[in-house]
Design a protein around this motif. Structure first.
Motif, PDB file in Angstrom:
ATOM      1  N   VAL A  45       0.855  -1.191   0.000  1.00  0.00           N
ATOM      2  CA  VAL A  45       0.000   0.000   0.000  1.00  0.00           C
ATOM      3  C   VAL A  45       0.889   1.239   0.000  1.00  0.00           C
ATOM      4  N   TYR A  46       0.610   2.132  -0.930  1.00  0.00           N
ATOM      5  CA  TYR A  46       1.369   3.378  -1.053  1.00  0.00           C
ATOM      6  C   TYR A  46       0.414   4.569  -0.921  1.00  0.00           C
ATOM      7  N   LEU A  47       0.936   5.669  -0.418  1.00  0.00           N
ATOM      8  CA  LEU A  47       0.246   6.954  -0.496  1.00  0.00           C
ATOM      9  C   LEU A  47       0.997   7.816  -1.495  1.00  0.00           C
ATOM     10  N   GLU A  48       0.260   8.542  -2.326  1.00  0.00           N
ATOM     11  CA  GLU A  48       0.876   9.378  -3.364  1.00  0.00           C
ATOM     12  C   GLU A  48       0.292  10.786  -3.315  1.00  0.00           C
ATOM     13  N   ALA A  49       1.165  11.778  -3.313  1.00  0.00           N
ATOM     14  CA  ALA A  49       0.717  13.177  -3.277  1.00  0.00           C
ATOM     15  C   ALA A  49       0.135  13.561  -4.631  1.00  0.00           C
ATOM     16  N   ASP A  50      -1.107  14.033  -4.612  1.00  0.00           N
ATOM     17  CA  ASP A  50      -1.845  14.351  -5.838  1.00  0.00           C
ATOM     18  C   ASP A  50      -2.242  15.828  -5.802  1.00  0.00           C
ATOM     19  N   GLU A  51      -1.815  16.570  -6.808  1.00  0.00           N
ATOM     20  CA  GLU A  51      -2.101  18.010  -6.821  1.00  0.00           C
ATOM     21  C   GLU A  51      -3.580  18.313  -7.054  1.00  0.00           C
ATOM     22  N   ALA A  52      -4.340  17.321  -7.519  1.00  0.00           N
ATOM     23  CA  ALA A  52      -5.760  17.555  -7.787  1.00  0.00           C
ATOM     24  C   ALA A  52      -6.607  17.532  -6.517  1.00  0.00           C
ATOM     25  N   LEU A  53      -6.029  17.115  -5.392  1.00  0.00           N
ATOM     26  CA  LEU A  53      -6.785  17.014  -4.139  1.00  0.00           C
ATOM     27  C   LEU A  53      -6.380  18.129  -3.182  1.00  0.00           C
ATOM     28  N   ASN A  54      -7.330  18.605  -2.402  1.00  0.00           N
ATOM     29  CA  ASN A  54      -7.001  19.582  -1.356  1.00  0.00           C
ATOM     30  C   ASN A  54      -7.722  19.283  -0.045  1.00  0.00           C
ATOM     31  N   THR A  55      -8.243  18.059   0.079  1.00  0.00           N
ATOM     32  CA  THR A  55      -8.952  17.675   1.290  1.00  0.00           C
ATOM     33  C   THR A  55      -8.876  16.164   1.469  1.00  0.00           C
ATOM     34  N   LEU A  56      -9.051  15.709   2.700  1.00  0.00           N
ATOM     35  CA  LEU A  56      -9.014  14.277   3.015  1.00  0.00           C
ATOM     36  C   LEU A  56     -10.416  13.696   3.189  1.00  0.00           C
ATOM     37  N   ILE A  57     -11.397  14.358   2.618  1.00  0.00           N
ATOM     38  CA  ILE A  57     -12.790  13.973   2.880  1.00  0.00           C
ATOM     39  C   ILE A  57     -13.093  12.546   2.446  1.00  0.00           C
ATOM     40  N   ASP A  58     -12.469  12.066   1.370  1.00  0.00           N
ATOM     41  CA  ASP A  58     -12.761  10.706   0.896  1.00  0.00           C
ATOM     42  C   ASP A  58     -12.444   9.658   1.957  1.00  0.00           C
ATOM     43  N   TYR A  59     -11.451   9.932   2.777  1.00  0.00           N
ATOM     44  CA  TYR A  59     -11.026   8.953   3.784  1.00  0.00           C
ATOM     45  C   TYR A  59     -11.879   9.030   5.053  1.00  0.00           C
ATOM     46  N   ARG A  60     -12.802   9.974   5.129  1.00  0.00           N
ATOM     47  CA  ARG A  60     -13.755   9.991   6.225  1.00  0.00           C
ATOM     48  C   ARG A  60     -14.866   8.968   5.991  1.00  0.00           C
ATOM     49  N   PHE A  61     -15.128   8.646   4.731  1.00  0.00           N
ATOM     50  CA  PHE A  61     -16.229   7.746   4.403  1.00  0.00           C
ATOM     51  C   PHE A  61     -15.752   6.325   4.139  1.00  0.00           C
ATOM     52  N   GLN A  62     -14.534   6.169   3.670  1.00  0.00           N
ATOM     53  CA  GLN A  62     -13.973   4.834   3.450  1.00  0.00           C
ATOM     54  C   GLN A  62     -12.663   4.760   4.221  1.00  0.00           C
ATOM     55  N   ARG A  63     -12.692   4.038   5.324  1.00  0.00           N
ATOM     56  CA  ARG A  63     -11.548   4.040   6.236  1.00  0.00           C
ATOM     57  C   ARG A  63     -10.633   2.838   6.047  1.00  0.00           C
ATOM     58  N   GLY A 112       3.473  13.985  -6.766  1.00  0.00           N
ATOM     59  CA  GLY A 112       3.933  12.696  -7.261  1.00  0.00           C
ATOM     60  C   GLY A 112       4.763  11.903  -6.276  1.00  0.00           C
ATOM     61  N   GLN A 113       5.087  12.475  -5.122  1.00  0.00           N
ATOM     62  CA  GLN A 113       5.893  11.757  -4.127  1.00  0.00           C
ATOM     63  C   GLN A 113       5.103  10.571  -3.579  1.00  0.00           C
ATOM     64  N   ARG A 114       5.790   9.426  -3.448  1.00  0.00           N
ATOM     65  CA  ARG A 114       5.136   8.217  -2.947  1.00  0.00           C
ATOM     66  C   ARG A 114       5.758   7.767  -1.641  1.00  0.00           C
ATOM     67  N   LEU A 115       4.919   7.178  -0.794  1.00  0.00           N
ATOM     68  CA  LEU A 115       5.365   6.658   0.491  1.00  0.00           C
ATOM     69  C   LEU A 115       4.729   5.292   0.707  1.00  0.00           C
ATOM     70  N   LYS A 116       5.577   4.270   0.946  1.00  0.00           N
ATOM     71  CA  LYS A 116       5.047   2.940   1.237  1.00  0.00           C
ATOM     72  C   LYS A 116       4.645   2.892   2.709  1.00  0.00           C
ATOM     73  N   VAL A 117       3.386   2.570   2.961  1.00  0.00           N
ATOM     74  CA  VAL A 117       2.892   2.555   4.337  1.00  0.00           C
ATOM     75  C   VAL A 117       2.568   1.150   4.827  1.00  0.00           C
ATOM     76  N   ALA A 118       2.533   0.175   3.932  1.00  0.00           N
ATOM     77  CA  ALA A 118       2.287  -1.217   4.337  1.00  0.00           C
ATOM     78  C   ALA A 118       2.971  -2.136   3.337  1.00  0.00           C
ATOM     79  N   GLN A 119       3.864  -2.961   3.840  1.00  0.00           N
ATOM     80  CA  GLN A 119       4.618  -3.886   2.994  1.00  0.00           C
ATOM     81  C   GLN A 119       3.809  -5.144   2.714  1.00  0.00           C
ATOM     82  N   GLY A 120       3.737  -5.521   1.442  1.00  0.00           N
ATOM     83  CA  GLY A 120       3.029  -6.730   1.062  1.00  0.00           C
ATOM     84  C   GLY A 120       3.723  -7.977   1.589  1.00  0.00           C
ATOM     85  N   GLY A 121       2.948  -9.039   1.819  1.00  0.00           N
ATOM     86  CA  GLY A 121       3.513 -10.297   2.294  1.00  0.00           C
ATOM     87  C   GLY A 121       4.411 -10.935   1.235  1.00  0.00           C
ATOM     88  N   PHE A 122       5.405 -11.692   1.682  1.00  0.00           N
ATOM     89  CA  PHE A 122       6.337 -12.338   0.756  1.00  0.00           C
ATOM     90  C   PHE A 122       5.805 -13.715   0.362  1.00  0.00           C
TER      91      PHE A 122
END
Length: 401
Positions: A45-63, A112-122
């Motif tokens: 699981v990665y998080l990626e910085a997106d210039e088209a977004l300016n709020t975290l509202i989507d993550y209030r409804f899908q956690r 476009g910066q990416r951050l890995k927040v959860a490593q997939g199982g091997f």
């Protein structure tokens, strides 16, 4: 667009696929030997910085967000398919904190910066892997490992070079309307601004900076008065603070006391932020008779014993705003040049920002706990203890160059 600057989510990486136990079976080929393939890796699981977004509202409804599992291996030495990575877009300026360990995992400050927040199982190993000269028909396999599961808190802090401070109705929104294309709401009553507004100030060709207007503070904001201190965290990324003061308040209040009240709230929120470079901007000078203007402004400066830069403007008419934005642009360029040429200076700035982040996080958490305790004691009935700001609209406007 609703403005939400905090959200908590659960991210789970995919499991690794199990290895396969299989033996080659073909006509006329007795004892064909092992041919079990490996499983596939689970998706991360990665998080990626997106210039088209300016709020975290989507993550209030899908956690809860889960990446794809890896497929198990199969016979004929076929490897299982790798699970697809899950990439979650977040606004630029998002800080990611592990809620279980309180560790700051990263800061997404570039598009476009990416951050890995959860490593997939091997992946697990098929029985082919265990074949040897003394073990011709191995029946050993390994299972794929579990993917990481994390509870995360996403904290959005707007990215701006300059932050505006001041009491409600000090003229901050009028100022940002005057010098940029941003159009925040302006009215003749307090707390017109309910959420941060951003505007790009274009000084001249290829010279611009971003300015942030946050809701006004009042005395007692650190204890929850007014809109509280929840939006002060958006100033920790700024390089410079402009403290706007109404020199002729309609309610007859003292401009000097207003400045001191804001300073006191800043110190309670973050000492490091309170010590940030701050310029005094005396606004609404057009409301004072011209013959009394110099004396009234100088009296404020003297009573405050202000040692830093001072500017006199009228945000409504535009008087004095051009020299102010030009001075801000020069100061920002000088700071950027110093950071580029002096690594020690750049490291001090980075350390200062980290301290401000830590102090802001601790102060807001303390206020949350105080509100919860007050509600449990029955002192507060309808207070919002998690700072849900999704009842308000936000306007973020970038001016064309």
């Amino acid at each position: 667009m609703k403005f939400v600057d905090e959200a908590t989510i659960i991210v789970e990486a995919g499991k690794g696929g199990h290895g396969c136990l299989s033996f080659r079976r073909e006509k006329y080929v007795p004892k064909g030997g092992p041919d079990g393939g490996d499983g596939g890796d689970g998706g991360s699981v990665y998080l990626e910085a997106d210039e088209a977004l300016n709020t975290l509202i989507d993550y209030r409804f899908q956690r809860k967000h889960k990446a794809q599992n890896g497929e198990p291996g199969s016979g004929r030495n076929c490897t299982g398919t790798k699970g697809e990575d899950l990439v979650l877009p977040v606004p630029v300026g998002t800080t990611v904190v592990d809620m279980d360990t309180h560790e700051v995992l990263g800061d997404l400050t570039k598009i476009g910066q990416r951050l890995k927040v959860a490593q997939g199982g091997f992946h697990g190993l098929g029985n082919t892997r265990f074949k040897s000269s003394v073990n011709r028909a191995p029946r050993q396999t390994t299972k794929g490992s579990e993917g990481e599961l994390r509870n995360l808190r996403l904290e959005l802090k707007v990215l701006a070079d300059v932050g505006l401070l001041g009491m409600p109705n000090a003229g901050k929104s009028t100022f940002i309307r005057s010098v940029s294309a941003a159009r925040p709401k302006v009215a003749d009553y307090p707390f017109t601004t309910l959420v941060p507004n951003l505007g790009v100030v274009s000084v001249q060709a290829h010279q611009s900076f971003v300015i942030a207007d946050i809701p006004g503070l009042i005395e007692g904001a650190a204890e929850g008065a007014g809109l509280g201190i929840r939006f002060l965290k958006h100033l920790v990324r700024t390089r410079l603070l402009l403290h706007l003061v109404d020199v002729a308040p309609y309610d007859g209040s003292s401009p000097v006391e207003s400045v001191r009240a804001i300073e006191h709230e800043l110190e309670k929120f973050s000492e490091t932020l309170a010590n940030r470079e701050r310029w005094l901007v005396l606004n609404k000078v057009d409301m004072v008779a011209e013959e009394d203007r110099d004396a009234q402004c100088q009296a404020i400066i003297d009573e405050l014993d202000w040692q830093g830069p001072v500017f006199r403007i009228s945000a409504l008419s535009g008087e004095g705003t051009k020299p102010l934005v030009q001075a801000v642009m020069r100061w920002i360029e000088e700071q950027a040049e110093e950071e580029a040429q002096n690594p020690e200076f750049a490291e001090r700035e980075a350390a200062r920002r980290r301290r401000m982040d830590e102090e802001a996080r601790a102060r807001i958490q303390a206020e949350r706990e105080a509100r919860r305790a007050a509600r449990e004691d029955g002192a507060e009935d309808d207070d919002d203890d998690d700072f849900d700001d999704d009842d308000y609209d936000v306007e973020v406007v970038y001016a064309p160059e």
